[in-house]
Design a protein around this motif. Sequence first.
Motif, short mmCIF file in Angstrom:
data_model
loop_
_atom_site.label_atom_id
_atom_site.label_comp_id
_atom_site.label_asym_id
_atom_site.label_seq_id
_atom_site.Cartn_x
_atom_site.Cartn_y
_atom_site.Cartn_z
N GLN B 37 2.65 -3.12 -37.46
CA GLN B 37 1.30 -2.27 -37.49
C GLN B 37 1.07 -2.63 -36.98
OE1 GLN B 37 -1.26 -2.29 -41.15
NE2 GLN B 37 1.09 -2.17 -42.24
N SER B 38 0.48 -3.58 -35.45
CA SER B 38 -0.24 -3.27 -34.50
C SER B 38 0.19 -3.21 -33.40
CB SER B 38 -1.13 -4.85 -34.55
OG SER B 38 -0.42 -5.30 -33.64
N ARG B 39 1.96 -3.03 -32.83
CA ARG B 39 2.28 -2.83 -32.14
C ARG B 39 2.97 -1.30 -32.42
NH1 ARG B 39 7.08 -5.97 -30.38
NH2 ARG B 39 7.99 -5.63 -32.34
N ILE B 41 1.10 1.14 -33.95
CA ILE B 41 0.21 1.54 -33.72
C ILE B 41 -0.29 1.58 -32.36
CG2 ILE B 41 -2.69 1.43 -33.97
CD1 ILE B 41 -1.87 0.47 -37.02
#
Lengths: 697, 84
Positions: B37-39, B41
């Motif tokens: 997810q953080s990548r 985003i």
Amino acid sequence: MKQTIRVALAGNPNCGKSTIFNSLTGSRQKVANYPGVTVEKKTGTCRRGDLTFEIVDLPGTYGLTAYSLDEKITRDVILREDPDVVVNVLDASNLERNLYLTVQLMELDLPLVLAFNMSDVADAHGIVFDTQCLSRYFGAPIVRMVGHRNEGTEELVAAVTAVAGRAGAPREKLLRYAPELEAELEPIEAQVVRDEALRAAFRLGSGAEPPSRWLALKLLEQDTGVAAEVTRPELARAVEQAVSRIQARHGESPALLIADQRYGYISGACQEAVRNTAEIRHTISDKVDTVVTHRLFGMVIFLALMYGVFYLTFKLGEPMMRGLEHLFHALGHWVAVAWPAGRWLDLRSLLVDGVIAGVGGVLVFFPNIMLLFLGIAVLEYSGYMARAAFVLDRLMHRIGLHGKSFIPMLMGFGCTVPGILATRTLDSERNRLLTILVLPLMSCGARLTIYALLIPAFFPPALYTPMLWLVYLIGIGLAVIGVKLLGSTVFRGETPGLVIELPPYRLPTMQSVFLHMWERTWLYLRKAGTIILAVAAIMWALTTYPRKTDFTDGATIEQQRAEQMAYSMAGRMGHWMEPVLRPMGFDWRIGTALLGAVAAKEVVVAQLGVVLALGDVDEHSESVRVALRREYSPLTGFCLILFCLIGFPCAATVAAVRAETGRWKWALFQFAGLTLVAWVLTTVVYQVGSCILRLVG
Amino acid sequence: MTASEKKTEPVADRWLAELATGASGKVTGLAGGHGIQSRLIGLGIRPGVTLEVRRNDGRGPVVVAMGRARVALGRGMASQIRVA
């Protein structure tokens, strides 16, 4: 005013950050490692009047989370370096995405300057900014730049100077989260203040405390790096409760919610201050990509470009390599002649046979290495490398890696060490280790020397190219099998999959390409000057001592050298190893030569010349080939090639693996594993080959 | 999408990997762990953003366009992004 201003450059990948770094610092750059972490620290200086700017180029990242190695490193470096000013380079033509990192830098509460790079592209796309308005939103001056034309560099320097002069001025909190998030943040922040150890772990280089709000925010985002340093159970509990409350209320993780609000802030700012006067059209890059990323043509183009790079490396490098060979030869000869007769003969021998022959043997490949890095730099800066990763992803995925792993492997054909360094761009530890472990199977430039000596010695000219091709292919095939095996045993688990931006194609600037090439070539030269120098001296000592004094009657100088070799430490070690070498069809002489491979692969060539009782030898010497042909069968020759391909990763590789993985474990595992595989495989090939030859003969 | 469906009609949620070349979709959710997810985003792939599939060969990675940016996503990644 301060005489020195410390500046850190941060930005997304492909935002043109390194071009700006290069135009600020020119050739006044140096590459070192950060203490404790194995990350290259690129620094440079820039002078204006009596002001000196010390500039650190941070890795290109999209954010500052702990989930990817690059991002975590960038964050740690910012904290540790505690720069006077952070220059955030942004791709102005793709602003919203780039501002996401800006918001995270703001949260760290550091003095910021925003460099809107590629503003020419933004202009061409009809994007109009109200920089004053944006500047208010992000609490930082904005400088418009066109990095590759060196526009805006002086304005950037001026803005950095101005911001540094205002250091210490309180900054207002520009980004406020939704009330319910702020309400959760507050008690966590209060607990963070009480957790001394946590704050100490993130203490800035200057000794100042990190912003407690930032730590609280990271904890709420469930950042693994920050959470690991929490010592007070009350704090851990407070975070846990806040996370589950938010999760229950919004059905989303706090991290997603926070990201959403950051983007909300950015969109708000952009809506007010950025106008798009032109429709986004499909660009030339897209047209090129329809061919370059095509399922079939993509592969053809990839193979053609690789062929081009290798052609460049070997065809253009050849005359330069010859020149250097002559140079070192002449140097050795000159020293031998100029040496005062009869004095310090051991020292002369150390210098001529050890240092000049050993280090020179490695340095002659410097043109090839430089050309290979030139080719790779052009492919990287033009934007093609990302496409190569795309084209190869499907293939690499089948073996359990992704396309990005291919780039380090490609560099491994030049030299394993820079290939290992290039694995830093891989985002998962598993992929990184897997790639590092099989990387030595990509035949490096040094091993090419061995093949160049052995193949013509044992095979007819018609077979030169097919044999060379076969050797490289065996390496690649073994790497594939290795990844498959290790991936399903030691490194179980899914590969997280490819995520890579395809930047628009652009013409690389000469300065960037050459600096990049030089930087990597320098690493290679440094290896020759340090590790190989040391090992060359050790190898020399092993082959020189103990000295034999009484030689067989009537022995020629060459025969005496051979007797000396047999009598020396290296020769004795070769004899001891014979029981292990026999099954592979090698005798003690080959064993002695192989000892050199541990130092550097190319030493094998020089050692073979010595053990076969010949004078000066380089890989083109026909006399060694004649002697080899006389002494050994083509099968033994092939087995020797095979063993050199697989076994004994060189000392520089072992050191690099140790440095990059941080553990001796992996370096030794790789060394032992590859050598064992080499032994087993070579033995099988030799034994089966001998059987077949006996049946046929 | 079948021929009977009109383009303007909202389509039920699908995975990005299921969209054909040339199709667009609005991101409605991200599956997968924090790391993925953080990548995504960080790259600007987040709920609410419209993605256009520039290349999907049915196998291998997918190329999407978001504004001026082009991103190649491994097939596994593209199967973590819900679109409508």
